[in-house]
Motif scaffolding. Structure first.
Motif, PDB file in Angstrom:
ATOM      1  N   VAL A 163     -12.051  33.461  11.696  1.00 20.97           N
ATOM      2  CA  VAL A 163     -12.471  34.183  12.898  1.00 20.97           C
ATOM      3  C   VAL A 163     -12.281  33.271  14.104  1.00 20.97           C
ATOM      4  O   VAL A 163     -12.797  32.148  14.137  1.00 20.97           O
ATOM      5  N   LEU A 164     -11.518  33.733  15.079  1.00 16.77           N
ATOM      6  CA  LEU A 164     -11.343  32.956  16.299  1.00 16.77           C
ATOM      7  C   LEU A 164     -12.641  32.961  17.106  1.00 16.77           C
ATOM      8  O   LEU A 164     -13.337  33.980  17.164  1.00 16.77           O
ATOM      9  N   PRO A 165     -12.991  31.846  17.749  1.00 15.48           N
ATOM     10  CA  PRO A 165     -14.170  31.834  18.616  1.00 15.48           C
ATOM     11  C   PRO A 165     -14.070  32.905  19.698  1.00 15.48           C
ATOM     12  O   PRO A 165     -12.977  33.216  20.174  1.00 15.48           O
ATOM     13  N   PHE A 166     -15.218  33.472  20.070  1.00 16.20           N
ATOM     14  CA  PHE A 166     -15.209  34.592  21.009  1.00 16.20           C
ATOM     15  C   PHE A 166     -14.631  34.213  22.365  1.00 16.20           C
ATOM     16  O   PHE A 166     -14.136  35.073  23.098  1.00 16.20           O
ATOM     17  N   ASP A 167     -14.650  32.937  22.714  1.00 17.89           N
ATOM     18  CA  ASP A 167     -14.127  32.484  24.002  1.00 17.89           C
ATOM     19  C   ASP A 167     -12.781  31.782  23.848  1.00 17.89           C
ATOM     20  O   ASP A 167     -12.389  30.975  24.697  1.00 17.89           O
ATOM     21  N   SER A 168     -12.062  32.089  22.782  1.00 15.07           N
ATOM     22  CA  SER A 168     -10.801  31.390  22.505  1.00 15.07           C
ATOM     23  C   SER A 168      -9.725  31.686  23.541  1.00 15.07           C
ATOM     24  O   SER A 168      -8.746  30.934  23.643  1.00 15.07           O
ATOM     25  N   ALA A 169      -9.853  32.762  24.310  1.00 17.70           N
ATOM     26  CA  ALA A 169      -8.866  33.076  25.345  1.00 17.70           C
ATOM     27  C   ALA A 169      -9.150  32.336  26.647  1.00 17.70           C
ATOM     28  O   ALA A 169      -8.414  32.493  27.624  1.00 17.70           O
ATOM     29  N   LEU A 170     -10.205  31.534  26.642  1.00 15.59           N
ATOM     30  CA  LEU A 170     -10.622  30.808  27.846  1.00 15.59           C
ATOM     31  C   LEU A 170     -10.603  29.299  27.591  1.00 15.59           C
ATOM     32  O   LEU A 170     -10.706  28.853  26.445  1.00 15.59           O
ATOM     33  N   PRO A 171     -10.499  28.496  28.641  1.00 10.81           N
ATOM     34  CA  PRO A 171     -10.586  27.047  28.463  1.00 10.81           C
ATOM     35  C   PRO A 171     -11.959  26.664  27.911  1.00 10.81           C
ATOM     36  O   PRO A 171     -12.959  27.356  28.150  1.00 10.81           O
ATOM     37  N   VAL A 172     -12.010  25.568  27.184  1.00  8.67           N
ATOM     38  CA  VAL A 172     -13.277  25.103  26.618  1.00  8.67           C
ATOM     39  C   VAL A 172     -14.281  24.866  27.740  1.00  8.67           C
ATOM     40  O   VAL A 172     -13.971  24.229  28.749  1.00  8.67           O
ATOM     41  N   GLY A 173     -15.478  25.409  27.580  1.00  6.51           N
ATOM     42  CA  GLY A 173     -16.530  25.207  28.573  1.00  6.51           C
ATOM     43  C   GLY A 173     -16.516  26.190  29.721  1.00  6.51           C
ATOM     44  O   GLY A 173     -17.385  26.124  30.595  1.00  6.51           O
ATOM     45  N   GLU A 174     -15.577  27.127  29.756  1.00  7.98           N
ATOM     46  CA  GLU A 174     -15.469  28.070  30.867  1.00  7.98           C
ATOM     47  C   GLU A 174     -16.745  28.880  31.041  1.00  7.98           C
ATOM     48  O   GLU A 174     -17.154  29.173  32.167  1.00  7.98           O
ATOM     49  N   LEU A 175     -17.393  29.228  29.937  1.00  9.08           N
ATOM     50  CA  LEU A 175     -18.586  30.076  30.000  1.00  9.08           C
ATOM     51  C   LEU A 175     -19.873  29.269  30.052  1.00  9.08           C
ATOM     52  O   LEU A 175     -20.965  29.838  30.071  1.00  9.08           O
ATOM     53  N   GLY A 176     -19.750  27.939  30.041  1.00  3.91           N
ATOM     54  CA  GLY A 176     -20.946  27.116  30.068  1.00  3.91           C
ATOM     55  C   GLY A 176     -21.620  26.982  28.716  1.00  3.91           C
ATOM     56  O   GLY A 176     -22.787  26.598  28.632  1.00  3.91           O
ATOM     57  N   VAL A 177     -20.892  27.318  27.646  1.00  3.22           N
ATOM     58  CA  VAL A 177     -21.433  27.136  26.299  1.00  3.22           C
ATOM     59  C   VAL A 177     -20.602  26.070  25.600  1.00  3.22           C
ATOM     60  O   VAL A 177     -19.435  25.855  25.920  1.00  3.22           O
ATOM     61  N   SER A 178     -21.197  25.399  24.646  1.00  8.70           N
ATOM     62  CA  SER A 178     -20.511  24.303  23.971  1.00  8.70           C
ATOM     63  C   SER A 178     -19.489  24.836  22.978  1.00  8.70           C
ATOM     64  O   SER A 178     -19.576  25.971  22.498  1.00  8.70           O
ATOM     65  N   GLU A 179     -18.532  23.980  22.662  1.00  4.92           N
ATOM     66  CA  GLU A 179     -17.522  24.347  21.664  1.00  4.92           C
ATOM     67  C   GLU A 179     -18.169  24.549  20.305  1.00  4.92           C
ATOM     68  O   GLU A 179     -17.769  25.441  19.542  1.00  4.92           O
ATOM     69  N   SER A 180     -19.185  23.758  19.997  1.00  3.29           N
ATOM     70  CA  SER A 180     -19.864  23.897  18.712  1.00  3.29           C
ATOM     71  C   SER A 180     -20.585  25.233  18.612  1.00  3.29           C
ATOM     72  O   SER A 180     -20.671  25.831  17.532  1.00  3.29           O
ATOM     73  N   PHE A 181     -21.102  25.737  19.736  1.00  2.00           N
ATOM     74  CA  PHE A 181     -21.751  27.054  19.731  1.00  2.00           C
ATOM     75  C   PHE A 181     -20.732  28.144  19.399  1.00  2.00           C
ATOM     76  O   PHE A 181     -20.985  29.024  18.572  1.00  2.00           O
ATOM     77  N   SER A 182     -19.577  28.087  20.034  1.00  2.00           N
ATOM     78  CA  SER A 182     -18.543  29.094  19.791  1.00  2.00           C
ATOM     79  C   SER A 182     -18.080  29.061  18.341  1.00  2.00           C
ATOM     80  O   SER A 182     -17.880  30.105  17.707  1.00  2.00           O
ATOM     81  N   GLU A 183     -17.916  27.855  17.802  1.00  2.00           N
ATOM     82  CA  GLU A 183     -17.492  27.716  16.408  1.00  2.00           C
ATOM     83  C   GLU A 183     -18.567  28.233  15.460  1.00  2.00           C
ATOM     84  O   GLU A 183     -18.270  28.874  14.437  1.00  2.00           O
ATOM     85  N   ARG A 184     -19.828  27.966  15.803  1.00  2.00           N
ATOM     86  CA  ARG A 184     -20.924  28.428  14.955  1.00  2.00           C
ATOM     87  C   ARG A 184     -20.994  29.949  14.945  1.00  2.00           C
ATOM     88  O   ARG A 184     -21.215  30.571  13.901  1.00  2.00           O
ATOM     89  N   MET A 185     -20.809  30.578  16.098  1.00  2.00           N
ATOM     90  CA  MET A 185     -20.832  32.030  16.160  1.00  2.00           C
ATOM     91  C   MET A 185     -19.700  32.623  15.321  1.00  2.00           C
ATOM     92  O   MET A 185     -19.886  33.612  14.601  1.00  2.00           O
ATOM     93  N   ALA A 186     -18.517  32.016  15.403  1.00  2.00           N
ATOM     94  CA  ALA A 186     -17.375  32.505  14.617  1.00  2.00           C
ATOM     95  C   ALA A 186     -17.646  32.379  13.125  1.00  2.00           C
ATOM     96  O   ALA A 186     -17.336  33.281  12.334  1.00  2.00           O
ATOM     97  N   ARG A 187     -18.240  31.257  12.752  1.00  2.00           N
ATOM     98  CA  ARG A 187     -18.553  31.023  11.337  1.00  2.00           C
ATOM     99  C   ARG A 187     -19.641  31.996  10.853  1.00  2.00           C
ATOM    100  O   ARG A 187     -19.536  32.583   9.777  1.00  2.00           O
ATOM    101  N   ASN A 188     -20.655  32.175  11.668  1.00  2.30           N
ATOM    102  CA  ASN A 188     -21.798  32.978  11.237  1.00  2.30           C
ATOM    103  C   ASN A 188     -21.468  34.467  11.136  1.00  2.30           C
ATOM    104  O   ASN A 188     -22.139  35.202  10.410  1.00  2.30           O
ATOM    105  N   ILE A 189     -20.473  34.914  11.883  1.00  2.10           N
ATOM    106  CA  ILE A 189     -20.047  36.310  11.725  1.00  2.10           C
ATOM    107  C   ILE A 189     -19.682  36.576  10.272  1.00  2.10           C
ATOM    108  O   ILE A 189     -20.100  37.570   9.668  1.00  2.10           O
ATOM    109  N   GLN A 190     -18.917  35.667   9.685  1.00  2.25           N
ATOM    110  CA  GLN A 190     -18.523  35.841   8.279  1.00  2.25           C
ATOM    111  C   GLN A 190     -19.699  35.651   7.334  1.00  2.25           C
ATOM    112  O   GLN A 190     -19.832  36.374   6.335  1.00  2.25           O
TER     113      GLN A 190
END
Length: 623
Positions: free
Chosen positions: A347-374
């Motif tokens: 699962v691609l991170p939800f913010d994968s179409a944006l530069p890292v940090g664009e939304l003010g959330v950490s890369e680890s948060f995005s990765e965790r959300m992608a992992r937890n979906i599954q």
């Protein structure tokens, strides 16, 4: 098939006797909606509700026992429609994939181990331009239990050196049953030739495959990457058909190089895109297995026709605008891939179409959300506990059957053109996919196909994107044309302190204008144009509202009857107040007869080319 019991006629009874009543109900609703008599509708009015996919498949509004197909053989049995393995661990389900490769080997190793501790069960390691240096692979893989977590390399042109380095690591790894170790080298020269990605050439890939066969581990050197076609705009059957044609080209090349046919099949694995069209995704993975099994059967190697399938959530469906909606998109995609029988899902991170940090959330948060979906799908919904849970669904079985037939037809077209490589060189593959991409782009531009948060329900209140994000906008993504309009609006906001504005001019009471005011504001916002809504206006109050708004654009909204009575005077008043562009929400025929001296400059309807219209409006205001 006849409706109802046909006793005495020699015709078999309808398997769904309630179908006639349902059809009558459909006719009544359609007649009311179309304002016609039910007798004027076709004999089978339900077909007016059919939908057609970009592959030309017909999706019916209802599937019943009339659509029932023979049950497919069990998972692990030819033609593998229900899954390639009969012994998949029901406690694990599919493998939860994740990408790692930051450039720093120690950081990459921490990412891998943290992921494995928190639910990841398959690792894709980026190497070279994609991640860590080849020499640092041992550091990146330190502590990995290879028999538990399959490893795939993402190395592009560095794959030969990367494979050699991985083999060195494996040679020092203590394990008796080394066949448990699954490694995918990820060489993809034929599909990379289509996408333009840097990769090794075919001869080098064949040599790697020959070396992989001799390894004691389970190593597959070649990935048939259907995502290359998906990202170019391919429909599902085109993606599968082109991938199978590429796989067939690999088989021919391997056997021509002296590789046994069974070993040749053992060197291939497939990667496909999973989209938020969950049923199409389920059918795609099932149909792809059927096609590859058929290829194996023709080659006399039916027992080797169950190639692993890796699913990656579609990058094309992701959006930069309102990116939190991507969480819903990727959930549907992961569901479809898992239920469809993919062996591993990334699962691609939800913010994968944006530069890292664009939304003010950490890369680890995005990765965790992608992992937890599954993990939610696997551990709470327990989707992995049943193999092919969609089997027996009249809709899924029918869609799988039709998609497989259409994909096989596309593959045969490529074969008739001389095979995959000849079709690639002639431009046939690109031409067919470009036709589909253009049709989809037109549907999105006309808002026939909704991209939530982009061309439907846009959120103008979200923060403007950074210049870096706007510069990284990708034409691959379905919403790119609308997001380009929003980028122009952001630039206008940065330059002037305000967004481009349009005055909404409601005529008559709320009950008359509400639907069209909401519609107009939604369309305008999808292009980054802010609506100024003063509330219901009389003709006498229009000039003052226009002056107060400061907007150079106005949109009249009301009922057709009201337009006939007041639209002419309203247009005149707006012109007199200095409004340069006056639009009307509704068709031109709504003002076929009215008393005004001037007519609107354009008409906002449900099926306008919104991208073109909004682009022109932005040009008029200097955006």
């Amino acid at each position: 098939m006849p409706i109802g019991s046909e006793s005495g006629t020699g015709l078999a009874p309808d398997p769904v006797p309630e179908y006639a009543a349902w059809r009558k109900g459909v006719a009544g609703v359609l007649a009311k909606a179309r304002r016609v008599d039910a007798a004027e509708l076709p004999d089978e009015p339900e077909h007016l509700l059919d939908e057609t996919t970009y592959d030309g498949l017909t999706i019916a509004p209802l599937y019943t026992r009339r659509d029932e197909l023979p049950e497919q053989p069990l998972p692990g049995t030819f033609p593998y429609v229900r899954g390639g393995s009969a012994t998949r661990d029901p406690q694990r389900g599919w493998f939860v994939g994740a990408f790692a490769g930051t450039g720093d080997a120690e950081a990459t190793n921490r990412t891998i181990l943290t992921g494995l501790e928190n639910g990841v069960s398959a690792v894709a390691l980026g190497v070279g331009a994609h991640g860590v240096a080849v020499a640092d692979i041992p550091v990146a893989l330190r502590g990995l239990l290879f028999e538990l977590a399959p490893l795939t390399l993402v190395a592009g042109p560095d794959v030969t050196a990367a494979a050699a380095r991985v083999y060195e690591v494996l040679d020092g790894y203590a394990l008796t049953d080394r066949a448990q170790i699954q490694v995918g080298l990820g060489a993809a020269p034929l599909t990379s030739a289509f996408s333009g990605a840097a990769d090794i050439d075919l001869d080098t890939a064949l040599a790697m495959a020959a070396g992989s066969i001799a390894r004691p581990e389970t190593v597959r050197a070649i990935t048939v990457d259907g995502i290359a076609f998906h990202n170019a705009g391919a429909a599902d059957a085109q993606e599968v058909g082109a991938a199978v044609a590429a796989g067939l080209a690999y088989l021919r090349a391997l056997t021509a190089a002296g590789v046994d046919i069974s070993d040749a099949f053992g060197q291939l694995e497939f990667r496909f895109a999973a989209t938020d069209d969950q049923f199409a995704t389920i059918a795609k993975f099932r149909a792809a297995r059927r096609l590859w099994a058929r290829v194996a059967q023709v080659c006399g190697a039916s027992a080797f026709g169950a190639a692993p399938q890796h699913a990656v959530t579609s990058a094309a469906m992701m959006t930069q605008r309102d990116p939190w909606v991507n969480l819903l998109r990727t959930t549907l995609a992961a569901f479809g891939a898992g239920v469809g029988g993919a062996d591993s899902v990334t699962v691609l991170p939800f913010d994968s179409a944006l530069p890292v940090g664009e939304l003010g959330v950490s890369e680890s948060f995005s990765e965790r959300m992608a992992r937890n979906i599954q993990l939610l799908l696997l551990e709470e919904s327990r989707l992995g506990h049943v193999q092919d849970p969609a089997a027996g669904s009249w809709y899924v079985d029918a869609l799988t059957d039709e998609l497989a037939a259409k994909a096989w037809e596309f593959m045969q077209e490529l074969e008739a053109a001389g095979g995959y490589q000849a079709a690639l060189e002639s431009g046939l593959i690109a031409a067919r996919i470009a036709e589909t991409a253009a049709a989809r782009g037109s549907d999105i531009a006309h808002r026939k196909t909704a991209v939530t948060g982009v061309n439907e329900f846009p959120n103008l209140a979200e923060a403007p994107l950074s210049e870096q994000a706007r510069a990284e906008a990708s034409a691959v993504r379905y919403g790119a044309a609308f997001e380009a309009l929003r980028n122009r609006s952001d630039a206008f906001l940065a330059a002037t302190g305000a967004r481009p504005k349009a005055l909404i001019v409601p005529l008559g009471p709320v009950a008359e204008h509400n639907a069209r005011t909401i519609f107009a504001a939604n369309v305008l916002a999808s292009g980054g144009i802010e609506s100024v809504h003063p509330g219901p206006l009389t003709v006498d109050g229009i000039a003052a509202a226009a002056t107060d708004s400061g907007a150079p654009i106005a949109v009249l909204c009301g009922a057709d009857k009201r337009y006939g009575e007041e639209a002419g005077a309203a247009v005149d008043a707006l012109r007199a107040a200095g409004i340069a562009t006056v639009l009307l929400a509704g068709p031109e025929k709504a003002v076929a007869r009215y008393s005004g001296t001037q007519r609107p400059d354009g008409y906002l309807t449900l099926r306008i080319d919104a991208v073109a219209v909004l682009s022109q409006l932005l040009e008029k205001v200097g955006a």
